[in-house]
Design an enzyme around this catalytic site. Structure first.
Site, PDB file in Angstrom:
ATOM      1  N   ARG A   1     -30.572  32.766   8.391  1.00 32.54           N
ATOM      2  CA  ARG A   1     -29.208  32.469   7.737  1.00 32.54           C
ATOM      3  C   ARG A   1     -28.464  31.247   8.542  1.00 32.54           C
ATOM      4  NH1 ARG A   1     -25.959  35.438  10.680  1.00 32.54           N
ATOM      5  NH2 ARG A   1     -26.894  37.396  10.184  1.00 32.54           N
TER       6      ARG A   1
ATOM      7  N   TYR B   1      -9.902  20.996 -10.150  1.00 38.35           N
ATOM      8  CA  TYR B   1     -10.913  22.117 -10.764  1.00 38.35           C
ATOM      9  C   TYR B   1     -10.117  23.451 -10.648  1.00 38.35           C
ATOM     10  CZ  TYR B   1     -14.986  24.787 -10.913  1.00 38.35           C
ATOM     11  OH  TYR B   1     -16.075  25.700 -11.313  1.00 38.35           O
TER      12      TYR B   1
ATOM     13  N   LYS C   1     -23.876  20.027 -10.005  1.00 31.92           N
ATOM     14  CA  LYS C   1     -23.388  19.117 -10.952  1.00 31.92           C
ATOM     15  C   LYS C   1     -24.305  17.858 -11.059  1.00 31.92           C
ATOM     16  CE  LYS C   1     -20.225  22.270 -11.611  1.00 31.92           C
ATOM     17  NZ  LYS C   1     -18.969  22.039 -11.010  1.00 31.92           N
TER      18      LYS C   1
ATOM     19  N   ASP D   1     -13.228  15.937  -3.028  1.00 33.31           N
ATOM     20  CA  ASP D   1     -14.332  16.680  -3.875  1.00 33.31           C
ATOM     21  C   ASP D   1     -14.821  15.446  -4.680  1.00 33.31           C
ATOM     22  OD1 ASP D   1     -15.400  17.851  -5.925  1.00 33.31           O
ATOM     23  OD2 ASP D   1     -14.077  19.477  -6.165  1.00 33.31           O
TER      24      ASP D   1
HETATM   25  C1  LIG Z   1     -18.022  22.895 -10.452  1.00 29.65           C
HETATM   26  C2  LIG Z   1     -16.933  22.275  -9.514  1.00 29.65           C
HETATM   27  C3  LIG Z   1     -16.676  23.009  -8.153  1.00 29.65           C
HETATM   28  C4  LIG Z   1     -17.121  24.410  -7.843  1.00 29.65           C
HETATM   29  O1  LIG Z   1     -18.775  24.285  -7.716  1.00 29.65           O
HETATM   30  P1  LIG Z   1     -19.640  25.721  -8.060  1.00 29.65           P
HETATM   31  O2  LIG Z   1     -21.185  25.113  -7.635  1.00 29.65           O
HETATM   32  O3  LIG Z   1     -19.547  25.984  -9.447  1.00 29.65           O
HETATM   33  O4  LIG Z   1     -19.309  26.663  -7.217  1.00 29.65           O
HETATM   34  C5  LIG Z   1     -15.830  22.486  -7.414  1.00 29.65           C
HETATM   35  N1  LIG Z   1     -15.327  21.271  -7.689  1.00 29.65           N
HETATM   36  C6  LIG Z   1     -15.517  20.553  -8.891  1.00 29.65           C
HETATM   37  C7  LIG Z   1     -14.966  19.223  -9.127  1.00 29.65           C
HETATM   38  C8  LIG Z   1     -16.600  21.388  -9.977  1.00 29.65           C
HETATM   39  O5  LIG Z   1     -16.745  20.484 -11.099  1.00 29.65           O
END
Ligand SMILES: *Cc1c(COP(=O)(O)O)cnc(C)c1O
Length: 381
Positions: A46, A98, A195, A170
């Site tokens: 962990r 988001y 992504k 982000d």
């Molecule tokens: C998909 C996404 C998230 C969240 O990520 P997960 O891996 O699905 O938890 C946060 N910010 C943006 C801009 C995203 O596209």
């Protein structure tokens, strides 16, 4: 080291015992100790796992950060950053954010006494007027989802710094291949590695990158204490995906540029949202803070209603109807009936999110095939 080289070598060395050039996937929960607290750097998985450490070193390198901390998802990474706040603290966030971030802010953290303002960050005046004496964090998303607005990272981070607030970006939509927020003055970068970084739609993961000792210590304390860590297989997949990040993003951006032009000229489309177009309001800022304009394109239809949008989407075959983005395959989604369905129509439209708005995540297929797919679906309307 330049970016392409970093995606292969940053923080990576052949494995010590065997010389394996790829990082082994360490499936273990614990590590043998020679005597209490005498060990080879790992105690319990962990806290640390060598496959995760290899990914963290890579991510730190890509974002020009001193540190990176990997999480089980992008949402877990955001959750950890927000837990640095205390009741009474205030956060300014981008309004076109988001949906999962909005839900986390409003439904998890607001009940614990943290306050959020959602601000149209397209002008610095708007951002300035959002600050209160309690503002501790500014949360930027750029380009935004799904309207692809652009926020000036350097100017916003400047305003935040003057007021002792931390700037978080982000960077999921741009990826470090296009945008390096820490070099523009941000304090932390958050990612959904699900992504572009992973890039193959085969894993869920997240990360925070920072060069501040205090933020990093807080994050490692949290991974140890609350445990939202990624498994070694997902870390391996993320690392494997990152090796082609620069190539994939370059190709996707090239395709997206041509598709945005094609849609703009088509008689059946309405407005096209793409920061690479010179009439996009954030074009100059995007030009100065991004290497290219990204591979996301949103557009509305001349016949602006949900039914027409759904008919269009059911007629594409290469563009797969799905949430998510940033993979090698092209995806199509409809915010008004999918990700943003819970937002009332008037509120949606006020933000410029039309009923027929369609969002494309452009992949790395051949451009002619992608264009033909869209052309056929438009003709069918
Ligand atoms: C998909 C996404 C998230 C969240 O990520 P997960 O891996 O699905 O938890 C946060 N910010 C943006 C801009 C995203 O596209």
């Amino acid at each position: 080291m330049q970016f392409n080289t970093k995606t292969i070598h940053s923080g990576q060395q052949p494995e010590e015992t065997s010389g394996a050039v790829m990082p082994p996937v360490f499936f273990t929960s614990t590590y043998a100790q020679e005597a209490p607290n005498v060990h080879k750097g790992h105690e319990y998985a962990r806290v640390t796992n060598p496959t995760r450490t290899a990914l963290e070193k890579m991510l730190a390198g890509l974002e020009d950060a001193r540190y990176a901390c990997a999480f089980a998802s992008g949402c877990a990474a955001m959750d950890a950053l927000l837990k640095m706040l205390r009741p009474g603290d205030h956060v300014i966030a981008t309004n076109d954010i988001y949906g999962g971030s909005y839900r986390l802010f409003k439904e998890v953290f607001e009940p614990y006494g943290i306050r959020f303002s959602f601000v149209d960050m397209s002008t610095i005046e708007n951002i300035r007027s959002g600050f209160t004496p309690d503002t501790k964090m500014v949360w930027i998303e750029t380009p935004t989802n799904p309207l692809l607005n652009i926020v000036d990272i350097a100017a916003t981070a400047d305003e935040a710094r003057k007021r002792n607030a931390v700037t978080v970006v982000d960077n999921t939509f741009a990826s470090p291949a296009l945008q390096l927020p820490l070099n523009l003055g941000a304090d932390a970068v958050v990612h959904s590695t699900t992504k572009y970084l992973g890039g193959h739609s085969d894993l869920i993961g997240g990360a925070v990158c920072t060069s501040h000792d205090a933020i990093y210590e807080n994050l490692t304390f949290q991974t140890k204490t609350t445990g939202a860590v990624p498994g070694p297989m997902d870390c391996y997949l993320a690392l494997r995906g990152i090796k082609t990040l620069a190539l994939r993003v370059q190709r996707s951006c090239e395709n997206a540029r041509m598709i945005a032009d094609f849609l703009k000229d088509h008689p059946k489309t309405g407005d096209v949202k793409y920061p690479g177009h010179t009439d996009h309001p954030g074009h100059e800022t995007a030009r100065s803070q991004m290497k290219d304009f990204g591979a996301m394109v949103s557009f509305s239809l001349k016949q602006d209603d949900i039914g027409t949008a759904q008919r269009f989407m059911s007629n594409t075959s290469l563009f797969t109807l799905a949430e998510s983005l940033g993979g090698v395959e092209s995806l199509i989604s409809h915010p008004a009936s999918m990700t943003h369905a819970s937002i009332p129509k008037e509120v949606r439209e006020e933000a410029g999110l039309k009923d027929s708005l369609i969002r494309l995540s452009v992949g790395i297929e051949d451009l002619d095939d992608l264009k033909e797919d869209l052309q056929k679906a438009l003709e069918s309307l």
